[in-house]
Design an enzyme around this catalytic site. Structure first.
Site, PDB file in Angstrom:
ATOM      1  N   ASP A  17       0.812  -1.223   0.000  1.00 36.23           N
ATOM      2  CA  ASP A  17       0.000   0.000   0.000  1.00 36.23           C
ATOM      3  C   ASP A  17       0.843   1.269   0.000  1.00 36.23           C
ATOM      4  O   ASP A  17       0.664   2.135  -0.846  1.00 36.23           O
ATOM      5  CB  ASP A  17      -0.925   0.037   1.230  1.00 36.23           C
ATOM      6  CG  ASP A  17      -2.017  -1.016   1.156  1.00 36.23           C
ATOM      7  OD1 ASP A  17      -2.294  -1.500   0.038  1.00 36.23           O
ATOM      8  OD2 ASP A  17      -2.579  -1.357   2.219  1.00 36.23           O
ATOM      9  N   ARG A  97      -0.092   4.735  17.623  1.00 28.11           N
ATOM     10  CA  ARG A  97      -0.581   5.707  16.645  1.00 28.11           C
ATOM     11  C   ARG A  97      -0.358   7.162  17.023  1.00 28.11           C
ATOM     12  O   ARG A  97       0.097   7.949  16.195  1.00 28.11           O
ATOM     13  CB  ARG A  97      -2.056   5.450  16.306  1.00 28.11           C
ATOM     14  CG  ARG A  97      -2.359   4.117  15.591  1.00 28.11           C
ATOM     15  CD  ARG A  97      -1.262   3.643  14.730  1.00 28.11           C
ATOM     16  NE  ARG A  97      -1.628   2.532  13.851  1.00 28.11           N
ATOM     17  CZ  ARG A  97      -0.750   1.692  13.333  1.00 28.11           C
ATOM     18  NH1 ARG A  97       0.537   1.801  13.634  1.00 28.11           N
ATOM     19  NH2 ARG A  97      -1.124   0.733  12.514  1.00 28.11           N
ATOM     20  N   ASP A 126      -7.299   3.032  12.985  1.00 29.25           N
ATOM     21  CA  ASP A 126      -6.016   3.734  12.898  1.00 29.25           C
ATOM     22  C   ASP A 126      -6.123   5.082  12.187  1.00 29.25           C
ATOM     23  O   ASP A 126      -5.442   6.033  12.553  1.00 29.25           O
ATOM     24  CB  ASP A 126      -4.974   2.833  12.223  1.00 29.25           C
ATOM     25  CG  ASP A 126      -4.607   1.651  13.107  1.00 29.25           C
ATOM     26  OD1 ASP A 126      -4.669   1.807  14.348  1.00 29.25           O
ATOM     27  OD2 ASP A 126      -4.265   0.577  12.581  1.00 29.25           O
ATOM     28  N   SER A 178      -3.813  -9.073   7.839  1.00 28.26           N
ATOM     29  CA  SER A 178      -3.270  -7.736   8.000  1.00 28.26           C
ATOM     30  C   SER A 178      -2.663  -7.698   9.399  1.00 28.26           C
ATOM     31  O   SER A 178      -3.349  -7.921  10.399  1.00 28.26           O
ATOM     32  CB  SER A 178      -4.393  -6.706   7.872  1.00 28.26           C
ATOM     33  OG  SER A 178      -3.951  -5.482   8.424  1.00 28.26           O
TER      34      SER A 178
HETATM   35  N1  ARG Z   1      -8.130  -3.631  16.135  1.00 29.59           N
HETATM   36  C1  ARG Z   1      -6.877  -3.198  16.629  1.00 29.59           C
HETATM   37  C2  ARG Z   1      -6.900  -1.740  16.963  1.00 29.59           C
HETATM   38  O1  ARG Z   1      -7.792  -1.087  16.591  1.00 29.59           O
HETATM   39  C3  ARG Z   1      -5.743  -3.567  15.733  1.00 29.59           C
HETATM   40  C4  ARG Z   1      -5.621  -2.798  14.477  1.00 29.59           C
HETATM   41  C5  ARG Z   1      -4.555  -3.404  13.665  1.00 29.59           C
HETATM   42  N2  ARG Z   1      -4.178  -2.559  12.600  1.00 29.59           N
HETATM   43  C6  ARG Z   1      -3.756  -3.039  11.437  1.00 29.59           C
HETATM   44  N3  ARG Z   1      -3.414  -2.181  10.548  1.00 29.59           N
HETATM   45  N4  ARG Z   1      -3.680  -4.332  11.185  1.00 29.59           N
HETATM   46  O2  ARG Z   1      -6.030  -1.220  17.601  1.00 29.59           O
END
Ligand code: ARG
Length: 396
Positions: A17, A97, A126, A178
């Site tokens: 990406d 983040r 995110d 992912s």
């Molecule tokens: N659901 C989790 C969160 O909101 C993990 C997110 C994982 N992010 C990813 N890009 N795979 O913190």
């Protein structure tokens, strides 16, 4: 009212990406792209990203080791607050983040860039965390989220675009999942995990051993805390980054720290997630056990409510907010005396507390004991209980 950006700082991971995104952004805006990649303890060498980003069209790349800052300023405050989202998620991704947002803003300012970009899609958490963080710290900076609106409908289409533009992407088919990794834990989504009725396959876990591969004898570990934060293990003072890495290995070996849950996302959907966070799990258990010895009952119970809100703030991307700072002030005062050691037993996926000691312990043996040393005033209890129950005694 957005103006066409001339210089864009992109949060870059080196995956498909964000590799495609460098070229895409250049084409779209005719802008200079500066990449930013962070070492957050994901356990992979990120130095090769330098070549990759430049070869893919970035004019420059910043690679920064921000593990120490991540631990001191993000992980430890969350640990002190006992922040756990929906009973299970120890917030590894969510905590990283705001720090990445902060770094993007720093670099954008240093470079006089007028925009920052990220690779998140429109249905995740995110995007919320990045953008709320960025716009709080730097309202003047434009935020671009190409993956929310670009033309690619599949990984294949992105691959095609990459080939057309000579963007080197690894030929191997990408992971079915992912995955987001850092020192505090691994988050896994997508693929078969998207069916909450199905057990997560073994290959969805990376650092925690399945129970049938764990040692048949338990292992003990002793963790030292000072003012609410861990300072070492087995009597040895240790740098916190190293301590967490050591606990990840140790916990992983004993099958500790796997989570399979369905959670509520900020954008209103439920999602099935798999997490591995052995070090984080051990430290949360240890911190909780030590704190139980030290805090008075009222502080302790109030802190449970704060923990819930604190975890929500982290999950919701509200890190740089007044409420977060106010809760920090509360948590901080409760941690002054959270000093001592906790002994834990790791065995077949479990962590049990084997012992805890603190110079600030409120536990009083002569008050608690049922043997001859008992100094508790049993007689005084009689009046206390009578008065305690009084409001209910004359109820109709
Ligand atoms: N659901 C989790 C969160 O909101 C993990 C997110 C994982 N992010 C990813 N890009 N795979 O913190």
């Amino acid at each position: 009212m957005s103006i066409k950006p001339k210089k864009i700082v992109l949060a870059y991971s080196g995956g498909l990406d964000t590799s495609v995104m460098i070229q895409w952004l250049k084409e779209q805006y005719d802008a200079e792209i500066i990449a930013f990649a962070a070492d957050l303890g994901q356990g992979e060498d990120i130095e090769p990203l330098r070549q990759k980003a430049l070869a893919t069209g970035a004019s420059k790349i910043y690679i920064e080791d921000i593990k120490e800052e991540f631990v001191q300023e993000y992980i430890f405050p969350a640990l002190k607050a006992d922040a756990v989202y929906e009973k299970k998620y120890l917030l590894a991704t969510a905590l990283s983040r705001p720090l990445i947002a902060k770094k993007l803003v720093e670099i954008a300012r240093l470079e006089s860039a007028d925009a920052v970009a990220h690779g998140c899609t429109g249905k995740g958490n995110d995007q919320v965390r990045f953008e709320v963080g960025i716009s709080t710290l730097a309202p003047e900076i434009q935020i671009l989220a190409p993956a929310r609106g670009w033309e690619f409908k599949s990984r294949e289409e992105e691959m095609e675009y990459a080939q057309r533009h000579n963007i080197p992407v690894s030929a191997k088919k990408g992971s079915l999942y992912s995955i987001d990794k850092n020192l505090w834990g691994i988050s896994v989504e997508c693929g078969v995990i998207e069916d909450p009725a199905i057990e997560p396959p073994d290959d969805s876990f990376q650092i925690v051993s399945p129970i049938n591969n764990t040692p048949d004898t338990p292992e003990y570990v002793e963790i030292g805390f000072e003012a609410g934060v861990p300072v070492g293990m087995n009597g040895e003072q240790m740098n916190p980054v190293e301590l967490i890495m050591r606990l990840n290995t140790l916990g992983g070996k004993h099958g500790v720290g796997r989570v399979d849950m369905v959670e509520n996302r900020v954008v209103g959907i439920k999602s099935r997630e798999v997490y591995e966070a052995p070090g984080a799990y051990i430290l949360h258990e240890a911190h909780w056990a030590l704190q139980a010895l030290i805090l008075d009952r009222e502080c302790s119970h109030f802190k449970e409510m704060v923990a819930l809100r604190y975890a929500e703030l982290i999950y919701y991307g509200l890190w740089f907010t007044p409420l977060k700072r106010a809760l920090d002030a509360f948590v901080e005062t409760t941690q002054t005396n959270v000093t001592g050691t906790v002994r834990l037993r790791l065995y077949k996926g479990t962590v049990s507390i084997a012992g805890r000691t603190s110079p600030f312990s409120l536990y009083s043996y002569k008050m608690a004991t049922y043997d001859v040393a008992d100094a508790f005033d049993h007689k005084a209890a009689e009046g206390f209980v009578k008065i305690w129950g009084l409001p209910y005694k004359y109820m109709p």
